[in-house]
Design a protein around this motif. Structure first.
Motif, PDB file in Angstrom:
ATOM      1  N   GLN A  34      27.178  64.488  63.085  1.00  0.00           N
ATOM      2  CA  GLN A  34      27.737  65.213  64.220  1.00  0.00           C
ATOM      3  C   GLN A  34      29.248  65.278  64.055  1.00  0.00           C
ATOM      4  O   GLN A  34      29.953  64.297  64.275  1.00  0.00           O
ATOM      5  CB  GLN A  34      27.394  64.493  65.532  1.00  0.00           C
ATOM      6  CG  GLN A  34      25.911  64.405  65.821  1.00  0.00           C
ATOM      7  CD  GLN A  34      25.318  65.751  66.189  1.00  0.00           C
ATOM      8  OE1 GLN A  34      25.898  66.502  66.962  1.00  0.00           O
ATOM      9  NE2 GLN A  34      24.174  66.049  65.623  1.00  0.00           N
ATOM     10  N   LYS A  35      29.748  66.425  63.625  1.00  0.00           N
ATOM     11  CA  LYS A  35      31.189  66.554  63.458  1.00  0.00           C
ATOM     12  C   LYS A  35      31.631  67.951  63.848  1.00  0.00           C
ATOM     13  O   LYS A  35      30.841  68.887  63.898  1.00  0.00           O
ATOM     14  CB  LYS A  35      31.599  66.240  62.024  1.00  0.00           C
ATOM     15  CG  LYS A  35      30.899  67.066  60.968  1.00  0.00           C
ATOM     16  CD  LYS A  35      31.308  66.593  59.589  1.00  0.00           C
ATOM     17  CE  LYS A  35      30.602  67.404  58.507  1.00  0.00           C
ATOM     18  NZ  LYS A  35      31.003  66.982  57.162  1.00  0.00           N
ATOM     19  N   SER A  36      32.909  68.059  64.144  1.00  0.00           N
ATOM     20  CA  SER A  36      33.480  69.320  64.601  1.00  0.00           C
ATOM     21  C   SER A  36      34.923  69.399  64.143  1.00  0.00           C
ATOM     22  O   SER A  36      35.703  68.467  64.365  1.00  0.00           O
ATOM     23  CB  SER A  36      33.407  69.397  66.131  1.00  0.00           C
ATOM     24  OG  SER A  36      34.336  70.319  66.648  1.00  0.00           O
ATOM     25  N   ASP A  37      35.288  70.492  63.499  1.00  0.00           N
ATOM     26  CA  ASP A  37      36.678  70.667  63.074  1.00  0.00           C
ATOM     27  C   ASP A  37      37.622  70.727  64.272  1.00  0.00           C
ATOM     28  O   ASP A  37      38.759  70.237  64.208  1.00  0.00           O
ATOM     29  CB  ASP A  37      36.814  71.939  62.242  1.00  0.00           C
ATOM     30  CG  ASP A  37      36.127  71.824  60.883  1.00  0.00           C
ATOM     31  OD1 ASP A  37      35.877  70.681  60.437  1.00  0.00           O
ATOM     32  OD2 ASP A  37      35.838  72.874  60.280  1.00  0.00           O
ATOM     33  N   ASP A  38      37.159  71.331  65.364  1.00  0.00           N
ATOM     34  CA  ASP A  38      37.993  71.423  66.570  1.00  0.00           C
ATOM     35  C   ASP A  38      38.296  70.042  67.129  1.00  0.00           C
ATOM     36  O   ASP A  38      39.427  69.764  67.550  1.00  0.00           O
ATOM     37  CB  ASP A  38      37.292  72.279  67.632  1.00  0.00           C
ATOM     38  CG  ASP A  38      37.244  73.747  67.264  1.00  0.00           C
ATOM     39  OD1 ASP A  38      38.041  74.169  66.406  1.00  0.00           O
ATOM     40  OD2 ASP A  38      36.405  74.470  67.833  1.00  0.00           O
ATOM     41  N   ILE A  39      37.304  69.181  67.135  1.00  0.00           N
ATOM     42  CA  ILE A  39      37.499  67.821  67.640  1.00  0.00           C
ATOM     43  C   ILE A  39      38.391  67.021  66.688  1.00  0.00           C
ATOM     44  O   ILE A  39      39.303  66.302  67.115  1.00  0.00           O
ATOM     45  CB  ILE A  39      36.139  67.125  67.854  1.00  0.00           C
ATOM     46  CG1 ILE A  39      35.414  67.759  69.053  1.00  0.00           C
ATOM     47  CG2 ILE A  39      36.317  65.622  68.060  1.00  0.00           C
ATOM     48  CD1 ILE A  39      34.007  67.249  69.280  1.00  0.00           C
ATOM     49  N   VAL A 144      34.256  65.227  75.459  1.00  0.00           N
ATOM     50  CA  VAL A 144      34.165  66.653  75.217  1.00  0.00           C
ATOM     51  C   VAL A 144      34.576  67.370  76.499  1.00  0.00           C
ATOM     52  O   VAL A 144      34.481  66.812  77.589  1.00  0.00           O
ATOM     53  CB  VAL A 144      32.753  67.112  74.787  1.00  0.00           C
ATOM     54  CG1 VAL A 144      32.457  66.645  73.372  1.00  0.00           C
ATOM     55  CG2 VAL A 144      31.673  66.674  75.748  1.00  0.00           C
ATOM     56  N   THR A 145      35.039  68.614  76.337  1.00  0.00           N
ATOM     57  CA  THR A 145      35.615  69.321  77.477  1.00  0.00           C
ATOM     58  C   THR A 145      34.649  69.412  78.649  1.00  0.00           C
ATOM     59  O   THR A 145      35.031  69.226  79.806  1.00  0.00           O
ATOM     60  CB  THR A 145      36.040  70.740  77.061  1.00  0.00           C
ATOM     61  OG1 THR A 145      36.634  70.700  75.767  1.00  0.00           O
ATOM     62  CG2 THR A 145      37.024  71.317  78.057  1.00  0.00           C
ATOM     63  N   ASN A 146      33.396  69.685  78.343  1.00  0.00           N
ATOM     64  CA  ASN A 146      32.388  69.872  79.390  1.00  0.00           C
ATOM     65  C   ASN A 146      31.751  68.569  79.851  1.00  0.00           C
ATOM     66  O   ASN A 146      30.945  68.564  80.778  1.00  0.00           O
ATOM     67  CB  ASN A 146      31.282  70.812  78.894  1.00  0.00           C
ATOM     68  CG  ASN A 146      30.635  70.323  77.611  1.00  0.00           C
ATOM     69  OD1 ASN A 146      31.321  70.062  76.627  1.00  0.00           O
ATOM     70  ND2 ASN A 146      29.326  70.207  77.599  1.00  0.00           N
ATOM     71  N   ALA A 171      38.308  69.522  73.313  1.00  0.00           N
ATOM     72  CA  ALA A 171      37.372  70.297  72.508  1.00  0.00           C
ATOM     73  C   ALA A 171      35.948  69.876  72.854  1.00  0.00           C
ATOM     74  O   ALA A 171      35.713  68.808  73.429  1.00  0.00           O
ATOM     75  CB  ALA A 171      37.630  70.102  71.017  1.00  0.00           C
ATOM     76  N   ALA A 172      35.020  70.747  72.485  1.00  0.00           N
ATOM     77  CA  ALA A 172      33.595  70.473  72.627  1.00  0.00           C
ATOM     78  C   ALA A 172      32.931  70.829  71.300  1.00  0.00           C
ATOM     79  O   ALA A 172      33.587  71.307  70.363  1.00  0.00           O
ATOM     80  CB  ALA A 172      33.006  71.282  73.775  1.00  0.00           C
ATOM     81  N   PHE A 173      31.639  70.606  71.197  1.00  0.00           N
ATOM     82  CA  PHE A 173      30.945  70.925  69.956  1.00  0.00           C
ATOM     83  C   PHE A 173      30.695  72.417  69.818  1.00  0.00           C
ATOM     84  O   PHE A 173      30.254  72.887  68.777  1.00  0.00           O
ATOM     85  CB  PHE A 173      29.644  70.130  69.864  1.00  0.00           C
ATOM     86  CG  PHE A 173      29.878  68.680  69.515  1.00  0.00           C
ATOM     87  CD1 PHE A 173      30.120  68.297  68.205  1.00  0.00           C
ATOM     88  CD2 PHE A 173      29.868  67.705  70.497  1.00  0.00           C
ATOM     89  CE1 PHE A 173      30.350  66.975  67.879  1.00  0.00           C
ATOM     90  CE2 PHE A 173      30.099  66.372  70.177  1.00  0.00           C
ATOM     91  CZ  PHE A 173      30.344  66.008  68.871  1.00  0.00           C
ATOM     92  N   SER A 174      30.989  73.174  70.877  1.00  0.00           N
ATOM     93  CA  SER A 174      30.902  74.632  70.844  1.00  0.00           C
ATOM     94  C   SER A 174      32.174  75.197  71.466  1.00  0.00           C
ATOM     95  O   SER A 174      32.576  74.777  72.547  1.00  0.00           O
ATOM     96  CB  SER A 174      29.672  75.107  71.632  1.00  0.00           C
ATOM     97  OG  SER A 174      29.831  76.419  72.102  1.00  0.00           O
ATOM     98  N   GLU A 179      35.683  76.839  76.133  1.00  0.00           N
ATOM     99  CA  GLU A 179      36.414  77.866  76.869  1.00  0.00           C
ATOM    100  C   GLU A 179      35.866  78.023  78.280  1.00  0.00           C
ATOM    101  O   GLU A 179      36.637  78.180  79.244  1.00  0.00           O
ATOM    102  CB  GLU A 179      36.347  79.199  76.119  1.00  0.00           C
ATOM    103  CG  GLU A 179      37.057  79.203  74.776  1.00  0.00           C
ATOM    104  CD  GLU A 179      38.557  78.990  74.894  1.00  0.00           C
ATOM    105  OE1 GLU A 179      39.119  79.216  75.990  1.00  0.00           O
ATOM    106  OE2 GLU A 179      39.178  78.596  73.889  1.00  0.00           O
ATOM    107  N   ARG A 180      34.562  77.984  78.422  1.00  0.00           N
ATOM    108  CA  ARG A 180      33.958  78.094  79.749  1.00  0.00           C
ATOM    109  C   ARG A 180      34.370  76.915  80.626  1.00  0.00           C
ATOM    110  O   ARG A 180      34.671  77.080  81.819  1.00  0.00           O
ATOM    111  CB  ARG A 180      32.439  78.168  79.622  1.00  0.00           C
ATOM    112  CG  ARG A 180      31.713  78.407  80.953  1.00  0.00           C
ATOM    113  CD  ARG A 180      30.241  78.706  80.746  1.00  0.00           C
ATOM    114  NE  ARG A 180      29.542  77.619  80.074  1.00  0.00           N
ATOM    115  CZ  ARG A 180      29.019  77.692  78.865  1.00  0.00           C
ATOM    116  NH1 ARG A 180      29.141  78.815  78.156  1.00  0.00           N
ATOM    117  NH2 ARG A 180      28.396  76.659  78.329  1.00  0.00           N
ATOM    118  N   SER A 181      34.406  75.736  80.047  1.00  0.00           N
ATOM    119  CA  SER A 181      34.773  74.539  80.805  1.00  0.00           C
ATOM    120  C   SER A 181      36.226  74.573  81.238  1.00  0.00           C
ATOM    121  O   SER A 181      36.557  74.170  82.365  1.00  0.00           O
ATOM    122  CB  SER A 181      34.496  73.287  79.971  1.00  0.00           C
ATOM    123  OG  SER A 181      33.134  73.192  79.645  1.00  0.00           O
TER     124      SER A 181
END
Length: 204
Positions: A34-39, A144-146, A171-174, A179-181
């Motif tokens: 579980q990884k994310s470049d944004d995070i 995460v943002t949400n 950041a979030a995983f999406s 952006e919605r959050s």
């Protein structure tokens, strides 16, 4: 919120869950794929805000997600989390362990608070230490943002803390979810980028 009236010495950068077990490839989430470049980009983006606030006498606060160990060190894991993240195991997010700690780039925090749920206020000493430190304004960033960010910001709002969400410091995983959050949080909090927050702090 009148930004010009904010006292930086009564302001805290609240870093939500930027921990090794979430961000480092050797941490629990990295091992679980579980990884994310944004995070991963967040610590470097947030660091100038932390440095500017420290320079003005403000506070850096780290909230750290915790899996409390029970008998034999086996962690208590909520059923919904176990279903979402079946890779979580003994030793992950354990108090005092490397994985539980704030990432090196943002250390040291002035205040550290363990948390066991999304909100950093739920069953923690966060509100107590903020009031003892005289903090009335929070710049919120992290993951995460949400989840942890959103829950913590809303709980801060109902406790009458002034809040600013760092829109690119979270950041979030999406990206769509993020952006919605941010849009949703703008109804209860001011939002600004890390660069905007840095410039604002330096101008106080």
């Amino acid at each position: 919120m009148d930004l010009s009236a904010i006292d930086p010495a009564r302001t805290g950068l609240l870093i939500v869950d930027l921990q090794n077990d979430f961000l480092d490839p050797k941490g629990a989430y990295g091992r679980g794929g579980q990884k994310s470049d944004d995070i991963a980009a967040l610590p470097a983006r947030v660091l100038p805000v932390a440095e500017a606030l420290r320079e003005k006498g403000g506070w850096v606060i780290s909230t750290q997600f915790t899996l409390v160990p029970g008998k034999g060190g086996e962690p208590f894991i909520s059923p919904h989390l176990k279903e979402l993240r079946p890779f979580l195991a003994k030793g992950d997010f354990c108090p005092g362990a490397w994985g539980h700690q704030l990432v090196d780039l943002l250390q040291p925090a002035d205040l550290t608070v363990e948390k066991v749920a999304y909100s950093a206020f739920f069953m923690t000493r966060l509100e107590w230490v903020l009031k003892k430190a005289g903090i009335d304004t929070l710049l919120v960033c992290g993951i995460v943002t949400n989840g942890g960010v959103a829950s913590t910001v809303r709980d801060a709002h109902v406790r009458d803390f002034k809040t600013v969400v760092l829109s690119d410091g979270c950041a979030a995983f999406s990206r769509e979810t993020h952006e919605r959050s941010i849009g949703d949080l703008s109804t209860v909090s001011k939002t600004m980028t890390c660069a905007e927050a840095q410039a604002w702090i330096e101008g106080l």
